[in-house]
Design an enzyme around this catalytic site. Structure first.
Site, PDB file in Angstrom:
ATOM      1  N   HIS A   1      -7.315  -4.497  10.393  1.00  0.00           N
ATOM      2  CA  HIS A   1      -7.066  -4.245   8.965  1.00  0.00           C
ATOM      3  C   HIS A   1      -5.755  -4.883   8.510  1.00  0.00           C
ATOM      4  O   HIS A   1      -4.826  -5.059   9.301  1.00  0.00           O
ATOM      5  CB  HIS A   1      -7.144  -2.758   8.612  1.00  0.00           C
ATOM      6  CG  HIS A   1      -5.988  -1.898   9.018  1.00  0.00           C
ATOM      7  ND1 HIS A   1      -6.098  -0.879   9.926  1.00  0.00           N
ATOM      8  CD2 HIS A   1      -4.697  -1.873   8.615  1.00  0.00           C
ATOM      9  CE1 HIS A   1      -4.943  -0.262  10.060  1.00  0.00           C
ATOM     10  NE2 HIS A   1      -4.059  -0.852   9.285  1.00  0.00           N
TER      11      HIS A   1
ATOM     12  N   ASN B   1      -7.690  -2.539  14.432  1.00  0.00           N
ATOM     13  CA  ASN B   1      -9.071  -2.895  14.085  1.00  0.00           C
ATOM     14  C   ASN B   1      -9.115  -4.105  13.146  1.00  0.00           C
ATOM     15  O   ASN B   1     -10.136  -4.391  12.544  1.00  0.00           O
ATOM     16  CB  ASN B   1      -9.797  -1.703  13.446  1.00  0.00           C
ATOM     17  CG  ASN B   1      -9.130  -1.234  12.156  1.00  0.00           C
ATOM     18  OD1 ASN B   1      -8.149  -1.835  11.702  1.00  0.00           O
ATOM     19  ND2 ASN B   1      -9.650  -0.185  11.563  1.00  0.00           N
TER      20      ASN B   1
ATOM     21  N   ASP C   1       0.811  -1.217   0.000  1.00  0.00           N
ATOM     22  CA  ASP C   1       0.000   0.000   0.000  1.00  0.00           C
ATOM     23  C   ASP C   1       0.845   1.267   0.000  1.00  0.00           C
ATOM     24  O   ASP C   1       2.071   1.211   0.148  1.00  0.00           O
ATOM     25  CB  ASP C   1      -0.959  -0.007   1.211  1.00  0.00           C
ATOM     26  CG  ASP C   1      -0.280  -0.429   2.514  1.00  0.00           C
ATOM     27  OD1 ASP C   1       0.960  -0.510   2.536  1.00  0.00           O
ATOM     28  OD2 ASP C   1      -0.987  -0.682   3.497  1.00  0.00           O
TER      29      ASP C   1
ATOM     30  N   GLU D   1      -9.686  -1.749   5.289  1.00  0.00           N
ATOM     31  CA  GLU D   1     -10.358  -1.439   6.554  1.00  0.00           C
ATOM     32  C   GLU D   1     -11.606  -2.312   6.721  1.00  0.00           C
ATOM     33  O   GLU D   1     -12.109  -2.873   5.740  1.00  0.00           O
ATOM     34  CB  GLU D   1     -10.777   0.038   6.546  1.00  0.00           C
ATOM     35  CG  GLU D   1      -9.620   1.021   6.486  1.00  0.00           C
ATOM     36  CD  GLU D   1      -8.972   1.268   7.853  1.00  0.00           C
ATOM     37  OE1 GLU D   1      -8.984   0.360   8.714  1.00  0.00           O
ATOM     38  OE2 GLU D   1      -8.449   2.373   8.051  1.00  0.00           O
TER      39      GLU D   1
HETATM   40  C1  GLP Z   1      -0.659   0.518   8.535  1.00  0.00           C
HETATM   41  C2  GLP Z   1      -0.285  -0.333   7.348  1.00  0.00           C
HETATM   42  C3  GLP Z   1      -0.454  -1.806   7.624  1.00  0.00           C
HETATM   43  C4  GLP Z   1       0.178  -2.145   8.955  1.00  0.00           C
HETATM   44  C5  GLP Z   1      -0.506  -1.393  10.060  1.00  0.00           C
HETATM   45  C6  GLP Z   1       0.067  -1.689  11.431  1.00  0.00           C
HETATM   46  O1  GLP Z   1      -1.987   0.880   8.572  1.00  0.00           O
HETATM   47  N1  GLP Z   1      -1.002   0.021   6.189  1.00  0.00           N
HETATM   48  O2  GLP Z   1       0.120  -2.553   6.573  1.00  0.00           O
HETATM   49  O3  GLP Z   1       0.092  -3.529   9.188  1.00  0.00           O
HETATM   50  O4  GLP Z   1      -0.354  -0.009   9.785  1.00  0.00           O
HETATM   51  O5  GLP Z   1       1.184  -0.890  11.654  1.00  0.00           O
HETATM   52  P1  GLP Z   1       2.222  -1.083  12.804  1.00  0.00           P
HETATM   53  O6  GLP Z   1       3.071  -2.240  12.421  1.00  0.00           O
HETATM   54  O7  GLP Z   1       3.015   0.186  12.837  1.00  0.00           O
HETATM   55  O8  GLP Z   1       1.459  -1.322  14.053  1.00  0.00           O
END
Ligand code: GLP
Length: 241
Positions: free
Chosen positions: A138, A136, A67, A143
């Protein structure tokens, strides 16, 4: 589904890096699906160490990221292209031409989604897709929703995701409210998926995803339908399993 509960973030990262390294040892032309966020940083650090020690090479590896924030270019320190360069690509022997991240600055969003789906298709199935998980549930930027999306699309981010990701942005700078994301279909197409999770904040999302019902309201729950998923978490994230 294989589940590893590790003592620490360090051990989680080591385990994930070892699996990815084995893949690269088996096939130097591997396709890796990569993720951003704080979770995989330790894994990338270990892979860099192994690359520097000559144990693995990225010379012929191709990568496809999940992404990118809509509106952020590669020079923006919070863009995912910047993150990947900074946390992995700049430190290993990969050819950046073989790395793919959606173009956050694309003026025609729909055309960019189509282009990215073509990239995904042309690469073929990822050998390993690395995933983090949002609080959440995702995955990538898919989402909670009333349906699972198949292809790359622009997703409006929820307030909880924007709040969680605020920590990466400078004081006062707004987190973009939309992003390009690979769809659930693209993620599920990988031959193997490694889901990483650390910290207590992820414990409920991990439990709902692994033991709850499969529902687009908890996007990661779809992983229960994939035949080859490895979940690696530290003990805090895995405390309800
Ligand atoms: C973002 C990314 C996800 C990731 C998530 C969790 O929203 N798009 O790919 O898994 O954050 O991030 P973190 O690893 O910083 O908790």
């Amino acid at each position: 589904m294989i589940i590893y509960k590790e003592e620490s973030y360090e051990k989680m990262s080591e385990r994930a890096a070892e699996i990815i390294a084995s893949q690269l040892m088996m096939n130097e032309y591997s396709i890796l699906g990569l993720a951003t966020g704080s979770t995989p940083v330790g894994t990338y650090k270990k892979l860099i160490e192994m690359n520097k020690a000559g144990k693995i090479s990225f010379k012929n590896v191709k990568t496809v990221n999940l992404d990118e924030y809509h509106g952020l270019g590669p020079d923006h320190p919070c863009s995912y292209r910047f993150f990947m360069n900074d946390n992995l690509f700049n430190h290993v022997d990969i050819d950046k031409k073989n790395t793919n991240v959606p173009d956050g600055l694309a003026s025609d969003g729909e055309a960019e989604c189509k282009r990215y789906d073509e990239v995904i298709k042309s690469l073929g199935r990822a050998d390993i897709q690395i995933l983090g998980i949002g609080e959440n549930g995702h995955i990538a930027f898919n989402e909670p929703s009333d349906h699972f999306s198949v292809g790359t699309h622009i997703e409006n981010l929820t307030q909880s995701t924007m709040d969680a990701n605020k920590r990466f942005f400078e004081d006062g700078e707004k987190v973009p409210n939309s992003a390009f994301t690979m769809g659930i279909g693209g993620i599920m197409n990988a031959k193997c998926i490694i889901l990483l999770a650390n910290g207590e904040k992820k414990a409920k999302a991990v439990k709902d995803s692994i033991t709850g019902k499969v529902t687009p309201q908890v996007p990661a729950s779809v992983l229960q339908l994939h035949p080859n998923v490895i979940v690696i978490g530290d003990k805090d994230a895995m405390k309800f399993l």
